[in-house]
Write an enzyme that holds these catalytic residues in place. Structure first.
Site, short mmCIF file in Angstrom:
data_model
loop_
_atom_site.label_atom_id
_atom_site.label_comp_id
_atom_site.label_asym_id
_atom_site.label_seq_id
_atom_site.Cartn_x
_atom_site.Cartn_y
_atom_site.Cartn_z
N GLU A 116 0.85 -1.19 0.00
CA GLU A 116 0.00 0.00 0.00
C GLU A 116 0.89 1.24 0.00
OE1 GLU A 116 -4.19 -1.29 1.90
OE2 GLU A 116 -2.69 -0.78 3.38
N HIS A 236 -9.09 9.48 2.24
CA HIS A 236 -8.71 8.35 1.38
C HIS A 236 -8.94 8.79 -0.05
CE1 HIS A 236 -8.32 4.46 -0.41
NE2 HIS A 236 -7.96 3.95 0.75
N ARG A 283 -1.27 8.66 1.05
CA ARG A 283 -2.65 9.07 0.77
C ARG A 283 -2.83 10.57 0.64
NH1 ARG A 283 -5.68 4.71 4.70
NH2 ARG A 283 -5.15 3.01 3.31
N HIS A 344 -11.54 9.81 5.88
CA HIS A 344 -11.33 8.37 6.11
C HIS A 344 -10.86 8.05 7.52
CE1 HIS A 344 -10.46 4.28 5.07
NE2 HIS A 344 -9.18 4.40 5.32
C1 LIG Z 1 -13.71 1.72 4.79
C2 LIG Z 1 -12.55 1.62 5.73
C3 LIG Z 1 -11.46 0.86 5.40
C4 LIG Z 1 -10.37 0.75 6.28
N1 LIG Z 1 -9.32 -0.05 5.95
C5 LIG Z 1 -8.31 -0.22 6.86
C6 LIG Z 1 -7.27 -1.16 6.62
O1 LIG Z 1 -7.25 -1.85 5.61
N2 LIG Z 1 -6.28 -1.27 7.56
C7 LIG Z 1 -6.26 -0.53 8.72
O2 LIG Z 1 -5.35 -0.69 9.54
N3 LIG Z 1 -7.27 0.35 8.97
C8 LIG Z 1 -8.28 0.50 8.09
N4 LIG Z 1 -9.30 1.38 8.36
C9 LIG Z 1 -9.30 2.07 9.66
C10 LIG Z 1 -9.71 1.07 10.75
O3 LIG Z 1 -10.72 0.21 10.25
C11 LIG Z 1 -10.24 1.79 11.97
O4 LIG Z 1 -9.36 2.80 12.37
C12 LIG Z 1 -10.38 0.80 13.13
O5 LIG Z 1 -11.16 -0.30 12.73
C13 LIG Z 1 -11.04 1.50 14.32
O6 LIG Z 1 -11.34 0.52 15.28
P1 LIG Z 1 -11.97 0.96 16.64
O7 LIG Z 1 -12.18 -0.29 17.43
O8 LIG Z 1 -11.16 2.05 17.23
O9 LIG Z 1 -13.38 1.63 16.24
P2 LIG Z 1 -14.62 1.05 15.42
O10 LIG Z 1 -14.29 -0.21 14.76
O11 LIG Z 1 -15.14 2.16 14.58
O12 LIG Z 1 -15.69 0.75 16.57
C14 LIG Z 1 -16.28 1.82 17.28
C15 LIG Z 1 -17.37 1.28 18.19
O13 LIG Z 1 -17.76 2.27 19.12
C16 LIG Z 1 -19.17 2.29 19.22
N5 LIG Z 1 -19.59 3.61 19.72
C17 LIG Z 1 -19.24 4.83 19.24
N6 LIG Z 1 -19.82 5.78 19.99
C18 LIG Z 1 -20.55 5.16 20.95
C19 LIG Z 1 -21.38 5.60 22.00
N7 LIG Z 1 -21.60 6.91 22.24
N8 LIG Z 1 -21.99 4.69 22.79
C20 LIG Z 1 -21.83 3.36 22.57
N9 LIG Z 1 -21.04 2.88 21.57
C21 LIG Z 1 -20.42 3.77 20.78
C22 LIG Z 1 -19.63 1.98 17.82
O14 LIG Z 1 -20.96 1.58 17.80
C23 LIG Z 1 -18.63 0.86 17.48
O15 LIG Z 1 -19.08 -0.36 18.07
C24 LIG Z 1 -10.38 1.49 7.49
C25 LIG Z 1 -11.50 2.27 7.83
C26 LIG Z 1 -12.58 2.33 6.96
C27 LIG Z 1 -13.76 3.18 7.34
#
Ligand SMILES: Cc1cc2nc3c(=O)[nH]c(=O)nc-3n(C[C@H](O)[C@H](O)[C@H](O)COP(=O)(O)OP(=O)(O)OC[C@H]3O[C@@H](n4cnc5c(N)ncnc54)[C@H](O)[C@@H]3O)c2cc1C
Length: 436
Positions: A116, A236, A283, A344
């Site tokens: 990437e 992105h 990016r 993104h």
């Molecule tokens: C389309 C896309 C593609 C991506 N591709 C990649 C990749 O290939 N490689 C990589 O490393 N990263 C990638 N990323 C980034 C990565 O996916 C995210 O940064 C990572 O998954 C975030 O994980 P997290 O557990 O912090 O949050 P999330 O997975 O977003 O989970 C957040 C959680 O918090 C909950 N929540 C939020 N607010 C509240 C509230 N007030 N009360 C209760 N629950 C709440 C939500 O409901 C959810 O369950 C990508 C992101 C996107 C959008």
């Protein structure tokens, strides 16, 4: 108001929240709250994969340098070193939990690695082009097997509860709205972890899911935590441009495998903006180049073309993107894909130390809602799933260290003026009438 006691309260069911729960499963009762269904996360949408040094001819130094360069001199070096060097162990955690990364068809002993933008070599482990979904589903399966971990769906956290409301000393729980029964509930906990993801939904065009509304950052800010680097939002370069596609990303891995960008006249343009790295520039560079082309030509989108590669290969390597584009009438094996840049990833967030601790005792922030210093001004592709995994590990070590003391302290009920639902709605779910 009903109040529920749980030893550890985790807000969010993405990779950060689920992996933290699995790491702490032997400590006590763990509750994971999520404001929608458990799988509705940014984690589920990740396509590209997860960066890790696995090959002998790769090195930690090279991954560290790539991260620092892309972060534009603003990364915290000790965080970068910690994350990059612990990556192989964190990948082993995922494998132990059941994630099956693709293997190299020519050497099944090795992982198939993709490339990437910003990485100086192939080092991204992946599961097809749906790595995030594979991780999310596997972690949810593991969590559901464990009796003392509960996932409560449709529970919206609206405010953290601290000891001493006016001068918050430590976090002791959260005010939550049970969206199914439209009922406020208090959760009391010894440790609270914000794992609430990013804030892409503040933009009209974003790759993020509806859950990414920056709640964790607001919750932490309300009680006095430092928030950092919020100006660094990564765009992105290639989201599908189609009136019916809501937020569909076309993974950077397509460019890693040879896809090229074309302007509205069907001409390549990246050589004008980054003559050496071209489509594989980081990016921010590719996004600015596309933005410039759109402004110069007045076109609504540019095109990403991978159709010069064999159709069978495209269908096999990118099944999810192939099927989704086909649903919108675009056959990526023969047609260029219309794309635009979109918000993104949030590089900033709740400021934490190397253990995921925030400024408020017993409150942790992990994953995209946190600002650990890894990304600096711009995130290196596929470093964010890794960051969430690394910091859920760091936080779990710290919570274990603190546990003997924490478990002796009794739960403390806040004194709350009861509000009717009508009043709560009128006050926009503000719980500012709390006193402790
Ligand atoms: C389309 C896309 C593609 C991506 N591709 C990649 C990749 O290939 N490689 C990589 O490393 N990263 C990638 N990323 C980034 C990565 O996916 C995210 O940064 C990572 O998954 C975030 O994980 P997290 O557990 O912090 O949050 P999330 O997975 O977003 O989970 C957040 C959680 O918090 C909950 N929540 C939020 N607010 C509240 C509230 N007030 N009360 C209760 N629950 C709440 C939500 O409901 C959810 O369950 C990508 C992101 C996107 C959008």
């Amino acid at each position: 108001m009903e109040s529920i006691k749980t030893d550890i309260l985790i807000i969010g069911s993405g990779i950060a929240g689920l992996s933290l729960a699995l790491r702490l499963k032997d400590l006590g009762e763990i509750t994971i709250l999520t404001k929608k269904r458990a799988f509705e996360t940014a984690t589920s949408l990740a396509q590209g994969g997860i960066a890790c040094v696995t090959e002998e001819d790769d090195s930690f130094e090279s991954h560290i340098q790539d991260t620092l360069v892309v972060g534009d001199g603003l990364c915290k070096k000790e965080t970068v070193e910690l994350v990059v060097k612990s990556a192989p162990e964190r990948i082993k955690d995922l494998i132990k939990w059941g994630v099956k990364f693709d293997k190299d068809p020519e050497n099944p002993e090795k992982f198939h690695l993709t490339l990437e933008g910003g990485h100086s070599r192939r080092r991204i482990l992946h599961v097809g082009d749906y790595t995030g979904r594979a991780i999310e589903n596997t972690l949810i399966e593991r969590v559901l097997e464990i009796e003392n971990i509960k996932i409560l769906e449709n529970y919206f956290v609206v405010r953290l509860i601290t000891e001493n409301f006016l001068r918050p000393s430590k976090v002791i729980g959260a005010f939550v709205l049970d969206l199914t029964h439209i009922k406020p509930i208090i959760f009391l906990a010894k440790v609270v972890a914000l794992c609430t993801g990013g804030a892409g939904k503040v933009y009209l065009y974003t790759s993020n899911p509806d859950t990414s509304t920056g709640d964790g950052i607001a919750l932490a800010y309300q009680i006095g935590c430092r928030i950092a680097n919020m100006e660094f939002v990564q765009f992105h370069p290639t989201c599908l441009y189609h009136p019916k596609a809501k937020n569909f990303l076309i993974s950077e891995a397509l460019r890693g495998e040879g896809a090229v960008l074309l302007n509205a006249e069907g001409k390549r343009f990246m050589h004008k903006y980054d003559p050496i790295r071209k489509e594989l520039a980081p990016r921010d560079v590719v996004t600015r180049a596309i933005d410039m082309e759109l402004k110069k030509t007045g076109a609504e989108c540019v095109y990403l073309d991978i159709s010069h590669l064999p159709s069978d290969y495209i269908r096999k390597r990118f099944p999810y993107i192939y099927e989704t584009c086909l649903k919108y009438g675009i056959d990526i094996t023969s047609q260029p894909i219309p794309v635009v840049p979109a918000a993104h990833y949030l590089c900033g967030g709740v400021y934490t130390n190397l253990w995921g601790q925030t400024d408020i005792p017993n409150l942790f922030a992990i994953g995209e809602c946190a600002c650990t210093g890894l990304h600096g001004g711009n995130r290196l592709a596929s470093n964010s799933l890794l960051e969430a995994l690394c910091f859920s590990y760091q936080a779990s070590i710290k919570i274990r260290e603190m546990w003997e003391e924490l478990k002796k302290i009794p739960f403390k009920e806040p004194s709350v003026k009861e509000l009717s639902i009508k009043e709560i709605k009128k006050k926009k779910y503000s719980f500012l009438t709390i006193g402790i």
